[in-house]
Design a protein around this motif. Sequence first.
Motif, PDB file in Angstrom:
ATOM      1  N   VAL A   1       0.775  -1.151   0.051  1.00 36.40           N
ATOM      2  CA  VAL A   1       0.100   0.240  -0.088  1.00 36.40           C
ATOM      3  C   VAL A   1       0.793   1.282  -0.025  1.00 36.40           C
ATOM      4  O   VAL A   1       2.147   1.185   0.572  1.00 36.40           O
ATOM      5  CB  VAL A   1      -0.825   0.027   1.383  1.00 36.40           C
ATOM      6  N   LYS A   2       0.158   2.279  -0.380  1.00 31.71           N
ATOM      7  CA  LYS A   2       0.946   3.671  -0.514  1.00 31.71           C
ATOM      8  C   LYS A   2       0.459   4.453   0.319  1.00 31.71           C
ATOM      9  O   LYS A   2      -1.107   4.619   0.533  1.00 31.71           O
ATOM     10  CB  LYS A   2       0.801   4.290  -1.762  1.00 31.71           C
TER      11      LYS A   2
ATOM     12  N   LEU B   1      -1.016   8.040   1.105  1.00 30.77           N
ATOM     13  CA  LEU B   1      -1.441   9.175   0.565  1.00 30.77           C
ATOM     14  C   LEU B   1      -1.465  10.380   1.207  1.00 30.77           C
ATOM     15  O   LEU B   1      -0.851  11.438   1.083  1.00 30.77           O
ATOM     16  CB  LEU B   1      -2.832   9.148  -0.033  1.00 30.77           C
TER      17      LEU B   1
ATOM     18  N   GLN C   1      -4.168   7.718   5.425  1.00 34.09           N
ATOM     19  CA  GLN C   1      -4.687   7.264   4.065  1.00 34.09           C
ATOM     20  C   GLN C   1      -4.148   6.435   3.174  1.00 34.09           C
ATOM     21  O   GLN C   1      -3.021   6.878   2.668  1.00 34.09           O
ATOM     22  CB  GLN C   1      -5.397   8.532   3.428  1.00 34.09           C
TER      23      GLN C   1
ATOM     24  N   GLN D   1      -3.650   3.718  -0.266  1.00 31.17           N
ATOM     25  CA  GLN D   1      -4.148   3.179  -1.613  1.00 31.17           C
ATOM     26  C   GLN D   1      -3.472   1.814  -1.727  1.00 31.17           C
ATOM     27  O   GLN D   1      -2.357   1.747  -1.690  1.00 31.17           O
ATOM     28  CB  GLN D   1      -3.609   4.077  -2.676  1.00 31.17           C
TER      29      GLN D   1
ATOM     30  N   CYS E   1      -1.843  -0.711  -3.541  1.00 32.33           N
ATOM     31  CA  CYS E   1      -1.234  -1.005  -5.063  1.00 32.33           C
ATOM     32  C   CYS E   1      -0.960  -2.141  -5.668  1.00 32.33           C
ATOM     33  O   CYS E   1      -1.091  -2.473  -6.822  1.00 32.33           O
ATOM     34  CB  CYS E   1       0.437  -0.437  -4.773  1.00 32.33           C
TER      35      CYS E   1
ATOM     36  N   ASN F   1      -9.284  -1.502  -6.426  1.00 38.84           N
ATOM     37  CA  ASN F   1      -8.166  -0.797  -5.731  1.00 38.84           C
ATOM     38  C   ASN F   1      -8.517   0.457  -4.743  1.00 38.84           C
ATOM     39  O   ASN F   1      -8.477   1.324  -5.127  1.00 38.84           O
ATOM     40  CB  ASN F   1      -7.102  -0.297  -6.821  1.00 38.84           C
TER      41      ASN F   1
ATOM     42  N   ILE G   1      -9.061   3.116  -1.980  1.00 38.55           N
ATOM     43  CA  ILE G   1      -8.274   4.064  -1.292  1.00 38.55           C
ATOM     44  C   ILE G   1      -9.020   4.315   0.225  1.00 38.55           C
ATOM     45  O   ILE G   1     -10.396   4.453   0.033  1.00 38.55           O
ATOM     46  CB  ILE G   1      -8.136   5.492  -1.893  1.00 38.55           C
TER      47      ILE G   1
ATOM     48  N   TRP H   1      -8.754   4.899   4.720  1.00 36.71           N
ATOM     49  CA  TRP H   1      -8.213   5.146   6.248  1.00 36.71           C
ATOM     50  C   TRP H   1      -8.035   4.307   7.045  1.00 36.71           C
ATOM     51  O   TRP H   1      -8.945   3.302   7.472  1.00 36.71           O
ATOM     52  CB  TRP H   1      -8.956   6.445   6.891  1.00 36.71           C
TER      53      TRP H   1
ATOM     54  N   CYS I   1      -0.181   2.203  -8.031  1.00 36.71           N
ATOM     55  CA  CYS I   1       0.129   3.478  -7.737  1.00 36.71           C
ATOM     56  C   CYS I   1       1.383   4.003  -8.492  1.00 36.71           C
ATOM     57  O   CYS I   1       2.016   5.042  -7.998  1.00 36.71           O
ATOM     58  CB  CYS I   1       0.954   3.219  -6.314  1.00 36.71           C
TER      59      CYS I   1
END
Length: 815
Positions: free
Chosen positions: A671-672, A674, A687, A689, A691, A755, A757, A759, A783
């Motif tokens: 995950v990324k 954000l 938060q 995302q 990937c 995919n 996004i 919290w 991502c």
Amino acid sequence: MQNDAATIDCPKATCQTSNPETHKFCQKCRAPLPRRYLWAVGKGLPVYKPGQIIADRYLRKSEQILLDTKPGFPPAVPEEIPEPIAAYLRLFPYRLHIPQVYGQLHPRSEGRQTPDIWLLEPAPVGLDSETVNLQLRPQLTIAWKNATAMRQMNWLWQIAQLWQPCSTENVASSLLNPELLRVEGPLVRLLHLQSDRTPATLGQLGQMWSQWVQTAKSPLAPFLDKLCQMLIEGRVRTGEHLVALLDRGLAICGQTQSRTYEIATRTDTGPSRRRNEDACYPVSGTNQSSATESLAIVCDGIGGHEGGNVASAIAIEAIRQRVKQLQSHSQDLEPQSLITELEESACAANDAISDRNNDEQRQGRQRMGTTLVMAFAKAHELYLTNIGDSRAYLISHNGCYQVTLDDDVATREVRLGYALYRDAVQQPAAGSLVQALGMAASGMLHPSVGRFVIDEDCLFLLCSDGLSDNDRVEQYWESEILPVLTGQTNVATAATRLIALGNSQNGHDNVTVGIVCCRVKENKNANITPELLLAQLDAADLPENTAGANQTALSTAPTQLVERPRRAGSPLPLLLLIAMLLGLPVLAYWLIPGVKEGVDPLIGRVPDSNPDPEPVTPVVDASVESLNVGSLIRIQNLAPEAVEGQTQLAQLLSQPGQPDIAGSVSAGSVVKVLRKQTTADRMSWLQLQVCWIPPRSRVNSAASQPQLAEREAAPVNNNTEQRLNSPTPQQTPVVKPSGKATTVEPVTRPPVRQNPIGWMAEEKVRSVALAIPDPKPEQVGECVQEPATSPAATTAPPPSAATPTPSASPQPSQQ
């Protein structure tokens, strides 16, 4: 700013007669004519001249003000919402100060496509209803010198309240631009949002405020001068801290005025109902006045014959008892403590109804519930608490403002940044409630509490949707409510007339109103000195000044002092011995032929005939650096106790601390990070995302998504007799009545995506995350590309109220 040729088409689909702009009602069918003046931003606007019609609909009244001449039709909306525009949507709870996106224009001039224009509402203009002369609201810097010390303090307080949410959305520089800061009586309003090129700091805010010290009224000037120095020197380190300091100043300045609160309540079954499921406090027919503290409550019961009237009565009694205890010591409470008490009062009512449901073994839609809107006035402040879709409006000489948000699907879509409000209210099940009292445990309840500083005569209207539906308050406030402030009528008469209005112009539901009229006078006996105000800053509990104190957000995690243990003898020899004894079976399992094959069946291991290879990436423990915005991490060990063969999933929330689920992430996923955000309860959220998902988890993970989507978008029924019910908010939205027994389709855009996004609490992320110092290309996955942003940083459209579709023709005498 007047155009005599301007006409507005009647919003009724069966009429659509053109009417002069000066008319308030259609000259043919007498339907109310909404006059929607919009603030336009975008590079395509200079192509058009004042007086021109844009896109066969919008009349350009002045440089950036447009009039919607066809308000009965929904505005055009974008297929995808760019990030600068999404900031407006996520700031929807602050729409009293920040405009919202009405729609988008794709105009053509002389056959050529021109740049897009975004329409924001409402335009910051004053309107002469008779002549339709428009006047742009004044800049705060111009109105400042003529304001009282209390008004000046109020304006500063509102800016401070906006600082943290605007900083989170990277638009805090909007509060540093004097051209964008406008005032509408006591309210601070922004023309539009301005994206931050570099992070805005409280030090910059202090520098701007310092320019106002010279024209600040006594006794505010010395207080403001010192506060600006504290901001510039970095001694005030967060927006919340600034609000707390101004709260102390407001408590002193508020003594320069005296206030009286008049309350009137009315409720009626209405022409279409057999019983009244609404309830109010004080009891219907009450007219009372108080110079200290006042309480008014409106509840709209849910459940039809299953007990909506019981639920609303239980809520009224539970809150009344709780607030009665609160009033004995409310003067000693700081604002944040009082907000917590009011939230707990709502939760106490929720528990009382839930206990009744459980005692009677009510399940699913048999459970009874109620909405809530409550006003609690204390000294110079009024607190509004709401759950559900019963509303509160603020009415002043300057206008009528809806100051609560409906807890429905449409509002949720806007706050998540998925849709403009004008578009969201057109979707199926848009009015279905997402929370109400009595439907779930209090841990899943999220009451909204708003604060308002009272420095002039004003009126708060609490009402059920029997009155507020179809925009009846917005249409009739000038004729039915404003006369209370001008002295032409009293609150009791106004309350009675509003009940009649709801029955005649809507008539599909019970109608309940509560009016809280605030009268403000100068207190000539007050002895407020500059020294007394300065003492509030001196007594403030300020943190020590450190480097980087001008940052807008700091960690709020408490520091713990841990005692260093005494040094004892080295345990290394013993540990080595234990490791050798435990390691012998492991070595035998892998090195001695036949042992592995004999043990595997005993422990349930089945050889993988076709293992799915995954990229191997070195990982390290997640650190502060590895959780910075833009970093990639790998999720591990989500549920060590998970059943063998099941995919381990963690939920991503649509908003920090809210129960709505945006999606899920499985163990092993990349995950990324954000964004980061700290909520009011000092909890840090990230938060994320998704990937990349490990191949072996994709089947199970995908299979789980329809279940999540189904929970977010269950079919609902708009029958007024059965407005709800659901045992838990994750299952089915609460059904809101519309007066028509029609079945509404499920929400077509559930917030669960392939995919996702969403919290997750930073503490949770740290417990399951591993940093990836050198990610493989396949792990970067979705991502790779950054989200597209709009070049027009200052253009953003706002959502607004639903387009009215009147079901009954009003019978006004005026045009």
